[in-house]
Design an enzyme around this catalytic site. Structure first.
Site, PDB file in Angstrom:
ATOM      1  N   ASP A 296       1.288   8.566   4.953  1.00 34.25           N
ATOM      2  CA  ASP A 296       0.344   9.732   5.631  1.00 34.25           C
ATOM      3  C   ASP A 296       1.115  10.024   7.042  1.00 34.25           C
ATOM      4  O   ASP A 296       2.248   9.785   7.473  1.00 34.25           O
ATOM      5  CB  ASP A 296      -0.955   9.098   5.877  1.00 34.25           C
ATOM      6  CG  ASP A 296      -2.015   9.885   5.282  1.00 34.25           C
ATOM      7  OD1 ASP A 296      -1.935  11.056   6.055  1.00 34.25           O
ATOM      8  OD2 ASP A 296      -2.924   9.807   4.544  1.00 34.25           O
ATOM      9  N   ILE A 297       0.116  10.639   7.746  1.00 33.65           N
ATOM     10  CA  ILE A 297       0.462  11.049   9.034  1.00 33.65           C
ATOM     11  C   ILE A 297       0.610   9.852   9.938  1.00 33.65           C
ATOM     12  O   ILE A 297      -0.076   8.911   9.850  1.00 33.65           O
ATOM     13  CB  ILE A 297      -0.168  11.988   9.654  1.00 33.65           C
ATOM     14  CG1 ILE A 297      -1.725  11.732   9.657  1.00 33.65           C
ATOM     15  CG2 ILE A 297      -0.250  13.511   8.759  1.00 33.65           C
ATOM     16  CD1 ILE A 297      -2.686  12.495  10.405  1.00 33.65           C
TER      17      ILE A 297
ATOM     18  N   PHE B   2       0.687  -1.156  -0.079  1.00 33.09           N
ATOM     19  CA  PHE B   2       0.111  -0.066   0.210  1.00 33.09           C
ATOM     20  C   PHE B   2       1.057   1.256  -0.009  1.00 33.09           C
ATOM     21  O   PHE B   2       0.176   2.429   0.008  1.00 33.09           O
ATOM     22  CB  PHE B   2      -1.048  -0.128   1.091  1.00 33.09           C
ATOM     23  CG  PHE B   2      -1.958  -1.021   1.018  1.00 33.09           C
ATOM     24  CD1 PHE B   2      -2.294  -1.698  -0.064  1.00 33.09           C
ATOM     25  CD2 PHE B   2      -2.878  -1.207   2.375  1.00 33.09           C
ATOM     26  CE1 PHE B   2      -3.261  -2.394  -0.128  1.00 33.09           C
ATOM     27  CE2 PHE B   2      -3.994  -2.391   2.218  1.00 33.09           C
ATOM     28  CZ  PHE B   2      -4.046  -2.889   0.876  1.00 33.09           C
ATOM     29  N   LYS B   3       2.122   0.978   0.212  1.00 35.54           N
ATOM     30  CA  LYS B   3       3.195   2.397  -0.119  1.00 35.54           C
ATOM     31  C   LYS B   3       2.621   3.455   0.881  1.00 35.54           C
ATOM     32  O   LYS B   3       2.517   4.593   0.597  1.00 35.54           O
ATOM     33  CB  LYS B   3       3.446   2.713  -1.542  1.00 35.54           C
ATOM     34  CG  LYS B   3       4.215   1.648  -2.264  1.00 35.54           C
ATOM     35  CD  LYS B   3       4.477   2.327  -3.518  1.00 35.54           C
ATOM     36  CE  LYS B   3       5.433   1.044  -4.262  1.00 35.54           C
ATOM     37  NZ  LYS B   3       4.326   0.154  -4.760  1.00 35.54           N
TER      38      LYS B   3
ATOM     39  N   PRO C 182      11.587  -5.288  -6.791  1.00 34.78           N
ATOM     40  CA  PRO C 182      10.791  -5.251  -7.460  1.00 34.78           C
ATOM     41  C   PRO C 182      11.429  -4.882  -9.070  1.00 34.78           C
ATOM     42  O   PRO C 182      12.706  -4.191  -8.927  1.00 34.78           O
ATOM     43  CB  PRO C 182       9.702  -4.156  -7.489  1.00 34.78           C
ATOM     44  CG  PRO C 182      10.336  -3.185  -6.654  1.00 34.78           C
ATOM     45  CD  PRO C 182      11.580  -3.933  -6.003  1.00 34.78           C
TER      46      PRO C 182
ATOM     47  N   VAL D  49      11.807  -7.196 -11.804  1.00 36.58           N
ATOM     48  CA  VAL D  49      12.276  -8.279 -12.635  1.00 36.58           C
ATOM     49  C   VAL D  49      11.225  -8.576 -13.842  1.00 36.58           C
ATOM     50  O   VAL D  49       9.934  -8.706 -13.440  1.00 36.58           O
ATOM     51  CB  VAL D  49      12.750  -9.516 -11.723  1.00 36.58           C
ATOM     52  CG1 VAL D  49      12.893 -10.645 -12.635  1.00 36.58           C
ATOM     53  CG2 VAL D  49      13.603  -9.303 -10.743  1.00 36.58           C
TER      54      VAL D  49
ATOM     55  N   SER E 146      11.288   1.401  -9.018  1.00 40.28           N
ATOM     56  CA  SER E 146      11.993   0.587 -10.075  1.00 40.28           C
ATOM     57  C   SER E 146      11.798   1.151 -11.421  1.00 40.28           C
ATOM     58  O   SER E 146      12.440   0.712 -12.524  1.00 40.28           O
ATOM     59  CB  SER E 146      11.519  -1.065  -9.920  1.00 40.28           C
ATOM     60  OG  SER E 146      10.016  -1.002 -10.138  1.00 40.28           O
TER      61      SER E 146
ATOM     62  N   ASN F 226      -0.859   8.759  12.755  1.00 38.09           N
ATOM     63  CA  ASN F 226      -2.457   8.316  13.219  1.00 38.09           C
ATOM     64  C   ASN F 226      -3.065   7.554  12.223  1.00 38.09           C
ATOM     65  O   ASN F 226      -3.318   6.517  12.139  1.00 38.09           O
ATOM     66  CB  ASN F 226      -3.343   9.285  13.874  1.00 38.09           C
ATOM     67  CG  ASN F 226      -4.494   8.810  14.275  1.00 38.09           C
ATOM     68  OD1 ASN F 226      -4.467   7.956  15.146  1.00 38.09           O
ATOM     69  ND2 ASN F 226      -5.675   8.966  13.756  1.00 38.09           N
TER      70      ASN F 226
END
Length: 215
Positions: free
Chosen positions: A65-66, A61-62, A170, A172, A117, A68
């Protein structure tokens, strides 16, 4: 994550039936399945609960955010059964600390993106990738994400993190990276998506990548 096959499947399909079919076909060759927004937005977090019956799941989910909000995201992901989550580091130490704290409570993993990548991944990440890698070590993350498309960068990141953290890599296959090259450069696992799930035989494609790495 147990290092057996050194292959992580990036399952970037959008429907449940296809996802479960592919996951089952390649289960003998992968150590984990990485799911992202395409599949989870299409099927909901419930798909994670089904996939973990096949292999450990990393939620890509990369998170960025802050603190919390990051905490809430991680709690939902880990409650669904995911074994790990991928976060960004550019949001700073407090945000990363929030993710690591939740992961420690669940006994799960946090992987921090150092450099992406794709070609555009160098535009803004290159000057700060090493700093992000150092922060990942200091924060107690489980590992980092470094690009298989640029094995020399994997070497650079490995020098910074030593053997304390894992590198998942990642790029490949469809993006042009070589599994063997990036493993030699210091990656612990390669992440492969389209070359496997778009193949007529996902299992054969996964096996071929494993054979390339001599796993």
């Amino acid at each position: 994550m147990e290092k057996k096959n050194r292959l992580i499947l990036a399952l970037d399909v959008t429907d449940r039936e296809n996802a479960l079919r592919i996951a089952n076909e390649v289960s003998d060759y992968v150590d984990s399945i990485k799911v992202g927004y395409p599949l989870v937005l299409g099927e909901g977090l419930s798909i994670v609960k089904e996939l973990v019956e096949i292999a450990p799941v990393i939620a890509d989910f990369k998170v960025a955010d802050i603190p919390n909000t990051d905490r809430l995201i991680c709690e939902h992901v880990f409650n669904a059964g995911a074994a790990g989550i991928i976060t960004h580091g550019f949001t700073g130490r407090d945000s990363l600390d929030s993710c690591v704290k939740v992961a420690n409570e669940f006994g799960t993993d946090v992987y921090v993106v150092t450099e992406m990548s794709h070609p555009g991944g160098v535009e803004f990440f290159r000057p700060v990738a090493e700093d992000i890698a150092s922060m990942a070590v200091e924060a107690g993350a489980s590992g980092v994400v470094a690009p298989a498309t640029r094995p020399e960068r994997v070497k650079d990141i490995r020098k910074i993190i030593g053997e304390e953290l894992s590198i998942i890599s990642p790029g490949v296959g469809a993006q042009g990276g070589s599994a063997a090259d990036v493993i030699r450069a210091g990656a612990d696992w390669v992440i492969v998506g389209r070359s496997i799930y778009n193949s007529d035989s996902p299992a054969e494609a996964a096996k071929k990548i494993c054979d390339e790495m001599n796993c």
